[in-house]
Design an enzyme around this catalytic site. Sequence first.
Site, PDB file in Angstrom:
ATOM      1  N   SER A  63       0.793  -1.239   0.000  1.00 40.78           N
ATOM      2  CA  SER A  63       0.000   0.000   0.000  1.00 40.78           C
ATOM      3  C   SER A  63       0.819   1.279   0.000  1.00 40.78           C
ATOM      4  O   SER A  63       0.267   2.358  -0.185  1.00 40.78           O
ATOM      5  CB  SER A  63      -0.943   0.028   1.201  1.00 40.78           C
ATOM      6  OG  SER A  63      -2.102  -0.678   0.889  1.00 40.78           O
ATOM      7  N   LYS A  66       0.365   3.539  -2.891  1.00 41.08           N
ATOM      8  CA  LYS A  66      -0.801   4.429  -3.031  1.00 41.08           C
ATOM      9  C   LYS A  66      -0.424   5.904  -2.920  1.00 41.08           C
ATOM     10  O   LYS A  66      -1.094   6.769  -3.480  1.00 41.08           O
ATOM     11  CB  LYS A  66      -1.855   4.054  -1.974  1.00 41.08           C
ATOM     12  CG  LYS A  66      -2.434   2.660  -2.226  1.00 41.08           C
ATOM     13  CD  LYS A  66      -3.283   2.125  -1.080  1.00 41.08           C
ATOM     14  CE  LYS A  66      -3.774   0.711  -1.440  1.00 41.08           C
ATOM     15  NZ  LYS A  66      -4.440   0.003  -0.351  1.00 41.08           N
ATOM     16  N   TYR A 188      -3.517  -2.089 -10.352  1.00 42.22           N
ATOM     17  CA  TYR A 188      -3.455  -1.935  -8.884  1.00 42.22           C
ATOM     18  C   TYR A 188      -2.580  -3.042  -8.274  1.00 42.22           C
ATOM     19  O   TYR A 188      -1.692  -2.776  -7.457  1.00 42.22           O
ATOM     20  CB  TYR A 188      -4.869  -1.958  -8.306  1.00 42.22           C
ATOM     21  CG  TYR A 188      -4.882  -2.031  -6.801  1.00 42.22           C
ATOM     22  CD1 TYR A 188      -4.584  -0.911  -6.025  1.00 42.22           C
ATOM     23  CD2 TYR A 188      -5.159  -3.230  -6.147  1.00 42.22           C
ATOM     24  CE1 TYR A 188      -4.557  -0.988  -4.640  1.00 42.22           C
ATOM     25  CE2 TYR A 188      -5.137  -3.315  -4.765  1.00 42.22           C
ATOM     26  CZ  TYR A 188      -4.841  -2.195  -4.019  1.00 42.22           C
ATOM     27  OH  TYR A 188      -4.805  -2.281  -2.650  1.00 42.22           O
ATOM     28  N   TYR A 239      -3.798   2.755   8.192  1.00 40.90           N
ATOM     29  CA  TYR A 239      -4.999   1.940   8.415  1.00 40.90           C
ATOM     30  C   TYR A 239      -5.833   2.537   9.540  1.00 40.90           C
ATOM     31  O   TYR A 239      -5.914   3.743   9.686  1.00 40.90           O
ATOM     32  CB  TYR A 239      -4.614   0.473   8.696  1.00 40.90           C
ATOM     33  CG  TYR A 239      -3.701  -0.103   7.637  1.00 40.90           C
ATOM     34  CD1 TYR A 239      -4.143  -0.215   6.318  1.00 40.90           C
ATOM     35  CD2 TYR A 239      -2.416  -0.508   7.925  1.00 40.90           C
ATOM     36  CE1 TYR A 239      -3.315  -0.731   5.328  1.00 40.90           C
ATOM     37  CE2 TYR A 239      -1.582  -1.031   6.948  1.00 40.90           C
ATOM     38  CZ  TYR A 239      -2.048  -1.132   5.654  1.00 40.90           C
ATOM     39  OH  TYR A 239      -1.227  -1.634   4.693  1.00 40.90           O
ATOM     40  N   VAL A 257       1.143  -3.764   3.874  1.00 37.48           N
ATOM     41  CA  VAL A 257       1.111  -5.068   4.547  1.00 37.48           C
ATOM     42  C   VAL A 257       2.385  -5.893   4.311  1.00 37.48           C
ATOM     43  O   VAL A 257       2.538  -6.951   4.906  1.00 37.48           O
ATOM     44  CB  VAL A 257      -0.141  -5.906   4.185  1.00 37.48           C
ATOM     45  CG1 VAL A 257      -1.401  -5.244   4.703  1.00 37.48           C
ATOM     46  CG2 VAL A 257      -0.219  -6.176   2.697  1.00 37.48           C
TER      47      VAL A 257
HETATM   48  N1  GLU Z   1      -2.285  -5.343  -2.269  1.00 39.27           N
HETATM   49  C1  GLU Z   1      -2.824  -5.308  -0.941  1.00 39.27           C
HETATM   50  C2  GLU Z   1      -4.310  -5.442  -0.999  1.00 39.27           C
HETATM   51  O1  GLU Z   1      -4.905  -4.869  -1.847  1.00 39.27           O
HETATM   52  C3  GLU Z   1      -2.411  -4.016  -0.316  1.00 39.27           C
HETATM   53  C4  GLU Z   1      -2.812  -3.956   1.075  1.00 39.27           C
HETATM   54  C5  GLU Z   1      -1.999  -3.042   1.908  1.00 39.27           C
HETATM   55  O2  GLU Z   1      -0.776  -3.000   1.857  1.00 39.27           O
HETATM   56  O3  GLU Z   1      -2.646  -2.323   2.681  1.00 39.27           O
HETATM   57  O4  GLU Z   1      -4.918  -6.131  -0.221  1.00 39.27           O
END
Ligand code: GLU
Length: 303
Positions: A63, A66, A188, A239, A257
């Site tokens: 993530s 992002k 993504y 988060y 994650v």
């Molecule tokens: N590729 C992971 C998902 O979409 C990213 C999650 C993350 O790092 O928060 O579940």
Amino acid sequence: MDIQRLLDDIAATVEPLLGEGHVADYIPGLGAVAPGQFGISVAMADGPVYGAGDWQRPFSIQSISKVFSLALVLSREGDAIWRRVFREPSGTPFNSLVQLEAENGIPRNPFINAGALVVTDRLQTLTRDAAGAVTALLRTESGNPAVGVDERVAASEAANGHRNASMAHMLASYGNLENPVDEVLEHYFRQCALEMSCADLALASRFLARNGVASDGTAFLSPSQSKRVNAVMLTCGTYDAAGEFAYRVGLPGKSGVGGGIIAVVPGKCSICVWSPALGPNGNSVAGVAALDEFTTRTGWSVF
Ligand code: GLU
């Protein structure tokens, strides 16, 4: 301040925590990582890069990507994206579907999965290769042309990404996707599956510590845009524990994650920590502790 010595000290201080928590295994390709690893790197806004521990070992950025897709969309067309995604903390897990339906297909923020899918969708419209655009930015800003996708992780995400697929279809049902669901998901997953080291990510985030100024000295983001990306990171970047992260660390940060976290001290430096074992909210246990230690000992925080 002797930053190198500080980082060596921090690595020693967090050692007892290594392996505490759980490696994310809902993406099978991620579950095989050894939990006891730790790295930290600091890139000074206009100076050298420091590191300790496994700071040069690549890991899955997940993530953290992002932040860079959002920055690319803002750099290309300014505020238009905010018509399609809010910028409030969600108070729900990063992959929750409930709120998306209750709020008519407008995700709470660009750092939960639904919001990131909207941003990737827009980047896909603007570039016709969203994951390629993120990769190119990260290569340029890190100075590492070897930054690339771990195809095994990307395939593993695609094979197991039922929740992300549900979200993308829900977004499409509300008219909040411009490209086909499968295309958006592919880009993504690929941006999440990029592999980088702490050193790469500290360097790649440096524009956020430099009022938006990129590695070549040009304005990638305006100072105001850079401030706003940092603000969204502070409020939504870790988060459902952004309040706790602000309390302990006091910096804008974005976790993934894979166990990485980037953090920004505006005007001073950018930081990346990595340790794969995650706490209950999905943030690296040793990573948060290391950042807590860093800001406590340097006094470098936004508060
Ligand atoms: N590729 C992971 C998902 O979409 C990213 C999650 C993350 O790092 O928060 O579940």
